[in-house]
Write an enzyme that holds these catalytic residues in place. Structure first.
Site, PDB file in Angstrom:
ATOM      1  N   CYS A  16       0.838  -1.203   0.000  1.00 27.44           N
ATOM      2  CA  CYS A  16       0.000   0.000   0.000  1.00 27.44           C
ATOM      3  C   CYS A  16       0.873   1.252   0.000  1.00 27.44           C
ATOM      4  O   CYS A  16       0.569   2.245  -0.679  1.00 27.44           O
ATOM      5  CB  CYS A  16      -0.922   0.012   1.212  1.00 27.44           C
ATOM      6  SG  CYS A  16      -2.043  -1.391   1.327  1.00 27.44           S
ATOM      7  N   ASP A 443      34.415  19.139  19.633  1.00 25.37           N
ATOM      8  CA  ASP A 443      34.850  20.522  19.816  1.00 25.37           C
ATOM      9  C   ASP A 443      34.923  20.784  21.317  1.00 25.37           C
ATOM     10  O   ASP A 443      33.958  20.522  22.036  1.00 25.37           O
ATOM     11  CB  ASP A 443      33.856  21.466  19.145  1.00 25.37           C
ATOM     12  CG  ASP A 443      34.302  22.911  19.239  1.00 25.37           C
ATOM     13  OD1 ASP A 443      35.339  23.242  18.666  1.00 25.37           O
ATOM     14  OD2 ASP A 443      33.608  23.696  19.915  1.00 25.37           O
ATOM     15  N   ASP A 646      31.108  26.031  14.042  1.00 20.75           N
ATOM     16  CA  ASP A 646      31.071  24.569  13.904  1.00 20.75           C
ATOM     17  C   ASP A 646      30.133  24.120  12.780  1.00 20.75           C
ATOM     18  O   ASP A 646      30.184  22.964  12.356  1.00 20.75           O
ATOM     19  CB  ASP A 646      30.600  23.914  15.212  1.00 20.75           C
ATOM     20  CG  ASP A 646      31.560  24.172  16.365  1.00 20.75           C
ATOM     21  OD1 ASP A 646      32.765  24.296  16.094  1.00 20.75           O
ATOM     22  OD2 ASP A 646      31.094  24.259  17.505  1.00 20.75           O
TER      23      ASP A 646
END
Length: 756
Positions: A16, A443, A646
């Site tokens: 379906c 970081d 970042d």
């Protein structure tokens, strides 16, 4: 280009899903369509100037299903979220009606099936069970007919719709299997003499047809209930919004519906109440439980200037806050949208499953026909009955429901549980990347350290009262704008101190500050500056070197010509940073610490938390290049960060993980977002992702293994050893169990708790 999510009613298997996607994808102006079987939704990206919602609904209806769109009045609103809420409400009502319908049909069918079994008890037991009545095929026919044609009507209606559109799906298998057993039994009942081959007395299989319908109805009902539970997390999240808010008006405070809140409204928040919208505190102090966002149990202190988030709970005091974001712009709604986006996405493995499911049903029908022909040709007498039994069992047991549910239910439950723990996945593809990662870059600032400078060590001369020293230091630093001043002032405010009134305050850029206090000239600044000012630092040179070697910044305090205090200021490690690195390494990942800090400071932090490599003195623009360099070396890289600088690295990484205490741009670039500042939450998110992916793989293994094992058994490969064929009724129970097993296995993710 616009993307909307619409509820779709009438889907029952993976075939379906493929049909609805194909129907939507065929509408001119539709760029893409992704259908989620577990949530019964279709996410459609389309050009609104070329495609109307009515066009989408018409295409889906032509395919035999129903797409629920917003009403025209809602669809024209600028606030599209309101239209989505309306459509979701209609979908919830439709699902509730479907659930009630399955329940009603099942119980009526179950009662009639028990009656059929009682009527035919002697026959079904092979004469072993004696009852004071003889089997009556006509009574069984009377009882079975409403089961097949009323209770089983949803299957027949859906299979007829599929047939009209040139498709075959799960309902086709159920309808064919049921009607074969029913029609044969009907013919035997009405014309028994025509079915006496080679002296064998013909038997009826009304109980088989009845049990197939009843057991599959039970499976559908339980499956629908389980799917509803699977989506409970996102509903619980949205239910955190209070119904009303107490808003300041000219005449005082009024209770108004939360939906009427506007930016700038001032809301009174009393103890025990939930925050109605995102805002900033303008009056009062309290502690707010933000565990629904971060998973952290301790309440956070809130005062003037602090932010509060809608859905969080005020615990003790009373505050007034000014609304900054409400409705679709609120944090709660954004989280809900992100989770729904993830739940509606498909990893590559699911797209492969969808393609398999698209051809699975036709293959099963051909296989059932082949089995019928083989048994009719070479099987023992009564051949026709044996052939029919094997073919019907193959049709019933091979329904691909479990295949269709394996991936979306796990994703839905996993991402929902993540939202409860403050772990947000952007899409399902991120989950599939997790096992490929071999290197993670952390970081430093804001990830393993707090990002806020604080006093890590200090020295005070014993020749002056400590309270006098702290008072003078606080008075000087209150007037300083140097980055270290706030850290030293914060420490001074925690100590017992005398009030001091400085005069002749002077800030020397790059050096420090001076002021007169109590007739003495006080200085706070670097060791070099104090030395040049005639203040000897010899007594502390060894300690200063230790601080500097550890990477800490230093500030010295002098009064006239005497050194009276010294401070080491650094970025504190977050609680759990060591455990975070240990857990990441336990996954077999190489952990790299990345920072713009001086190498000594970076290596000190890296050594204390146990990373494999430290890359220091990195410029913001170089972070992206380092990620690419590692990838060029053959590594699959995960990047964890929280700042604007970042974002390029997060986007370039194979898996980007953002800390929510950072900026929105970083979160937008990331594949996973961790709400709050707890270091361990990063590993929690990775662990949940890995657990979700493992659940998907287990589900798919079960679904494929089930069919590989069950279809040959249903076809009769064990007959030479057992001299029995698999009953179609047992096949129906096994098929229903396979779907329920997959959903239930996914639901185990609701109990996920981080290992540390």
């Amino acid at each position: 280009m616009r993307n909307d999510t619409f509820p779709v009613i009438g889907m029952h298997c993976a075939s379906c899903v493929r049909s609805v996607e194909k129907a939507l994808g065929g509408v001119p102006g539709v760029k893409s369509a992704v259908v989620n079987f577990a949530t019964n939704t279709a996410s459609v990206t389309y050009e609104p100037n070329r495609v109307a919602v009515a066009d989408l609904a018409g295409a889906v209806e032509d395919a035999g299903y129903k797409l629920i769109g917003p009403e025209e009045s809602d669809g024209s609103r600028s606030d599209h979220r309101g239209a989505d809420d309306h459509a979701a409400h209609l979908a919830a009502e439709a699902v509730a009606e479907e659930l009630a319908d399955y329940r009603r049909r099942f119980w009526i069918a179950a009662v009639l099936t028990v009656a059929i079994m009682l009527v035919g008890l002697r026959h079904m037991s092979g004469g072993l069970i004696l009852v004071p009545w003889h089997p009556d095929p006509r009574l069984e026919l009377l009882l079975c007919t409403p089961i097949v044609w009323w209770a089983g009507l949803p299957f027949h209606r859906a299979s007829w719709s599929a047939l009209k559109h040139g498709r075959a799906d799960m309902n086709t298998l159920v309808t064919v299997g049921t009607l074969v057993a029913y029609t044969y039994s009907l013919a035997v009942t009405l014309w028994p003499d025509a079915f006496t081959p080679f002296g064998h007395e013909p038997a009826v299989y009304f109980e088989t047809a009845a049990m197939i319908v009843t057991l599959i109805l039970l499976g559908r009902w339980l499956e629908a209930r389980a799917k509803t539970r699977a989506g409970a997390a996102i509903r619980e999240l949205l239910n955190l919004r209070p119904a009303t808010a107490r808003v300041r008006r000219d005449s005082g405070y009024l209770n108004i519906p939360v939906g009427e809140l506007k930016r700038g409204d001032e809301v009174l928040l009393r103890p025990g109440e939930r925050v109605a919208a995102d805002g900033v505190v303008i009056l009062g102090q309290s502690a707010v439980d933000e565990s629904m966002l971060t998973g952290e149990p301790l309440a956070n202190a809130k005062g003037v200037g602090d932010r509060v988030t809608g859905g969080t709970v005020n615990t003790t005091g009373s505050v007034t806050y000014r609304v900054q974001r409400s409705g679709a712009d609120s944090t709660l709604e954004q989280i809900a949208r992100l989770v729904q986006q993830a739940q509606g996405s498909k990893p590559p493995i699911q797209r492969l499953v969808d393609r398999i499911a698209a051809v699975f049903v036709p293959v099963v029908i051909l296989l059932a026909i082949t089995v019928f022909i083989i048994w009719l040709s070479v099987g023992p007498e009564p051949r026709f009955v044996m052939a029919m039994t094997a073919a019907v069992a193959v049709l019933i047991i091979a329904c691909p429901c479990a295949l269709g549910l394996a991936t979306p239910t796990a994703i839905m439950v996993g991402t929902g549980r993540g939202a409860q723990l403050g772990l947000l996945f952007k899409n399902a593809t991120a989950l599939e990347r997790l096992p490929q990662i071999d290197t993670v870059i952390l970081d430093k600032t804001g990830t393993v350290t707090s990002g806020v400078p604080s006093v890590t060590d200090f020295w005070l001369t014993p020749e002056r009262p400590a309270s006098q020293l702290w008072g003078a230091i606080a008075a000087l630093e209150e007037r300083s704008e140097h980055p270290l001043a706030k850290a030293i002032l914060s420490r001074a405010e925690k100590e017992s101190r005398d009030d001091a009134s400085p005069t002749d305050f002077v800030a020397e850029p790059g050096l420090g500050v001076t002021a007169k206090i109590g007739g003495a000239l006080w200085r706070i600044g670097s060791a070099e500056w104090l030395t040049k000012s005639g203040i000897a630092t010899d007594p502390l040179n060894e300690r200063l070197k230790e601080w500097e070697d550890a990477g800490f910044a230093t500030a010295l305090v002098g009064a006239d010509s005497q050194l009276v205090a010294a401070f080491a200021v650094g970025d504190k490690l977050k609680d759990g940073a060591v455990a975070l690195v240990s857990r990441l390494k336990s996954y077999g990942w190489r952990v790299v610490l990345l920072t713009g800090d001086r190498r000594k400071a970076a290596e000190n932090v890296g050594g204390s938390i146990g990373v494999d490599e430290v890359i220091a003195e990195v410029q913001p623009q170089e972070k992206h290049e380092i990620v690419k360099m590692l990838q060029d070396q053959g590594h699959r890289v995960a990047m964890v960060g929280d700042g604007i600088n970042d974002a390029p690295a997060l986007a370039a990484a194979d898996l980007g993980i953002a800390i929510s205490t950072g900026t929105d741009i970083a979160k937008e670039a990331a594949d996973m977002t961790v709400l709050g500042s707890r270091a361990g939450a990063i590993a929690d998110g990775v662990e949940l992702g890995r657990r979700t992916l493992a659940t998907i793989r287990a589900n798919l293994f079960w679904a494929f293994f089930y069919n590989v094992l069950a279809i040959p058994v249903a076809a009769g490969v064990l007959y030479p050893y057992t001299h029995r064929l698999l009953s179609p009724a047992i096949a129906a129970a096994a098929m229903a169990f396979s779907s329920i097993f997959v959903v239930t296995n996914s639901l185990r993710l609701r109990r996920f708790k981080p290992s540390v």
